[in-house]
Scaffold this active site. Structure first.
Site, PDB file in Angstrom:
ATOM      1  N   ARG A 211       4.555  49.217  56.047  1.00 44.29           N
ATOM      2  CA  ARG A 211       5.935  49.701  55.843  1.00 44.29           C
ATOM      3  C   ARG A 211       6.843  48.478  55.736  1.00 44.29           C
ATOM      4  O   ARG A 211       6.871  47.664  56.672  1.00 44.29           O
ATOM      5  CB  ARG A 211       6.321  50.541  57.059  1.00 44.29           C
ATOM      6  CG  ARG A 211       7.690  51.180  56.998  1.00 44.29           C
ATOM      7  CD  ARG A 211       7.979  51.919  58.314  1.00 44.29           C
ATOM      8  NE  ARG A 211       7.007  52.951  58.604  1.00 44.29           N
ATOM      9  CZ  ARG A 211       6.791  53.458  59.830  1.00 44.29           C
ATOM     10  NH1 ARG A 211       7.485  53.038  60.869  1.00 44.29           N
ATOM     11  NH2 ARG A 211       5.864  54.387  60.021  1.00 44.29           N
TER      12      ARG A 211
ATOM     13  N   HIS B 246       3.497  48.303  61.664  1.00 42.81           N
ATOM     14  CA  HIS B 246       3.447  48.784  60.271  1.00 42.81           C
ATOM     15  C   HIS B 246       3.947  47.678  59.330  1.00 42.81           C
ATOM     16  O   HIS B 246       3.448  47.536  58.221  1.00 42.81           O
ATOM     17  CB  HIS B 246       4.347  50.004  60.083  1.00 42.81           C
ATOM     18  CG  HIS B 246       3.759  51.292  60.586  1.00 42.81           C
ATOM     19  ND1 HIS B 246       2.725  51.937  59.952  1.00 42.81           N
ATOM     20  CD2 HIS B 246       4.080  52.069  61.644  1.00 42.81           C
ATOM     21  CE1 HIS B 246       2.435  53.059  60.597  1.00 42.81           C
ATOM     22  NE2 HIS B 246       3.246  53.159  61.637  1.00 42.81           N
TER      23      HIS B 246
ATOM     24  N   ASP C  45      -0.562  55.653  60.238  1.00 45.06           N
ATOM     25  CA  ASP C  45      -0.280  57.002  60.747  1.00 45.06           C
ATOM     26  C   ASP C  45      -1.182  57.948  59.976  1.00 45.06           C
ATOM     27  O   ASP C  45      -1.172  57.928  58.736  1.00 45.06           O
ATOM     28  CB  ASP C  45       1.178  57.396  60.468  1.00 45.06           C
ATOM     29  CG  ASP C  45       2.172  56.488  61.164  1.00 45.06           C
ATOM     30  OD1 ASP C  45       1.816  55.871  62.172  1.00 45.06           O
ATOM     31  OD2 ASP C  45       3.314  56.412  60.666  1.00 45.06           O
TER      32      ASP C  45
ATOM     33  N   GLU D 221       2.324  58.705  70.362  1.00 45.64           N
ATOM     34  CA  GLU D 221       2.128  59.337  69.046  1.00 45.64           C
ATOM     35  C   GLU D 221       0.631  59.442  68.742  1.00 45.64           C
ATOM     36  O   GLU D 221      -0.007  58.419  68.461  1.00 45.64           O
ATOM     37  CB  GLU D 221       2.792  58.487  67.942  1.00 45.64           C
ATOM     38  CG  GLU D 221       4.294  58.346  68.090  1.00 45.64           C
ATOM     39  CD  GLU D 221       4.922  57.390  67.070  1.00 45.64           C
ATOM     40  OE1 GLU D 221       6.155  57.387  66.976  1.00 45.64           O
ATOM     41  OE2 GLU D 221       4.186  56.644  66.385  1.00 45.64           O
TER      42      GLU D 221
ATOM     43  N   HIS E  31      -0.542  57.615  65.437  1.00 45.22           N
ATOM     44  CA  HIS E  31      -0.288  56.193  65.148  1.00 45.22           C
ATOM     45  C   HIS E  31      -1.342  55.295  65.802  1.00 45.22           C
ATOM     46  O   HIS E  31      -1.548  55.348  67.012  1.00 45.22           O
ATOM     47  CB  HIS E  31       1.114  55.798  65.641  1.00 45.22           C
ATOM     48  CG  HIS E  31       1.399  54.326  65.504  1.00 45.22           C
ATOM     49  ND1 HIS E  31       2.340  53.832  64.619  1.00 45.22           N
ATOM     50  CD2 HIS E  31       0.855  53.241  66.112  1.00 45.22           C
ATOM     51  CE1 HIS E  31       2.357  52.499  64.711  1.00 45.22           C
ATOM     52  NE2 HIS E  31       1.457  52.124  65.616  1.00 45.22           N
TER      53      HIS E  31
HETATM   54 ZN    ZN Z   1       3.242  54.723  62.980  1.00 50.72          ZN
END
Ligand code: ZN
Length: 221
Positions: free
Chosen positions: A99, A128, A135, A193, A196
């Site tokens: 990301r 990321h 994810d 999470e 993740h």
């Molecule tokens: Zn993530």
């Protein structure tokens, strides 16, 4: 004295860069970035890149392209996970990989303070941003459908916690299948999470702010 002056200048430059709103300046030696497109390594890895659509927690697309990348060793490890899951009747469905830093910053700005355990602090960057976090969930090879994990991707609630005891036996079993397969290949789940995972060598890679369109295409394997 000279060295001191140089370090003062460096600190000043770093503060300027931060003030200008760019990624944090990191000192250290990193491996050269080698982002690889996951579907080039194995086209049966499925994608559901929510951030390329309005179906995400900021309710607007933040990626121009629905693609997923990881640094090469992490990408190759993920392919191994995907292939070992076949015998159990599952495949990997990826929501997000590398990301760009600017997107992490936009997520932080859009998230209320009490929900910020679900987003990365842009002053530190996200794994990321290093191309070392992914994810994802499982899909059922027989039906092609996403499996029940007892909660939704990017849901900012207790249901996302790895230790959450609810969701039913089946959903918890699915979470375990994913986590066990990922851990065997060097990924670690983020406790808040279930979707993740960080790759073990994330400290070796720099924070990047390169948009997808500028990443060199990966030849099909
Ligand atoms: Zn993530």
């Amino acid at each position: 004295m000279k060295a001191l002056a140089a370090s003062v200048v460096l600190v000043a430059i770093a503060s300027l860069v931060r003030a200008a709103g760019g990624p944090p300046v990191e000192n250290g030696i990193f491996r050269p970035a080698d982002l690889v497109e996951l579907t080039s390594l194995d086209p049966t890895i499925r994608l559901d890149i929510r951030y390329a659509t309005a179906d995400n927690f900021v309710h607007r697309p933040v990626y121009a392209e629905a693609r997923a990348f990881l640094e090469r060793p992490a990408a190759e490890a993920l392919v191994r996970v995907h292939r070992t899951l076949r015998k159990d009747g599952y495949g990997l469905l990826v929501f997000d990989g590398y990301r760009p830093w600017a997107v992490t910053k936009a997520f932080w700005d859009a998230t209320p303070e009490k929900k910020r355990i679900f987003v990365a602090d842009p002053s530190k960057g996200s794994k990321h941003n290093r191309g070392c976090a992914v994810d994802l969930t499982l899909y059922d090879l027989a039906t092609g459908r996403e499996v029940d994990m007892g909660g939704a991707y990017d849901e900012m609630s207790k249901r996302s916690y790895v230790t959450w005891p609810g969701g039913g036996e089946k959903a918890r079993a699915h979470r375990d299948v994913l986590r066990n397969a990922m851990e065997l290949q060097g990924f670690f789940v983020y406790p808040w999470e279930w979707w993740h995972f960080d790759y073990k060598d994330w400290t070796e890679y720099p924070i990047l702010d390169v948009p997808f369109r500028e990443i060199a295409p990966t030849p099909l394997q």
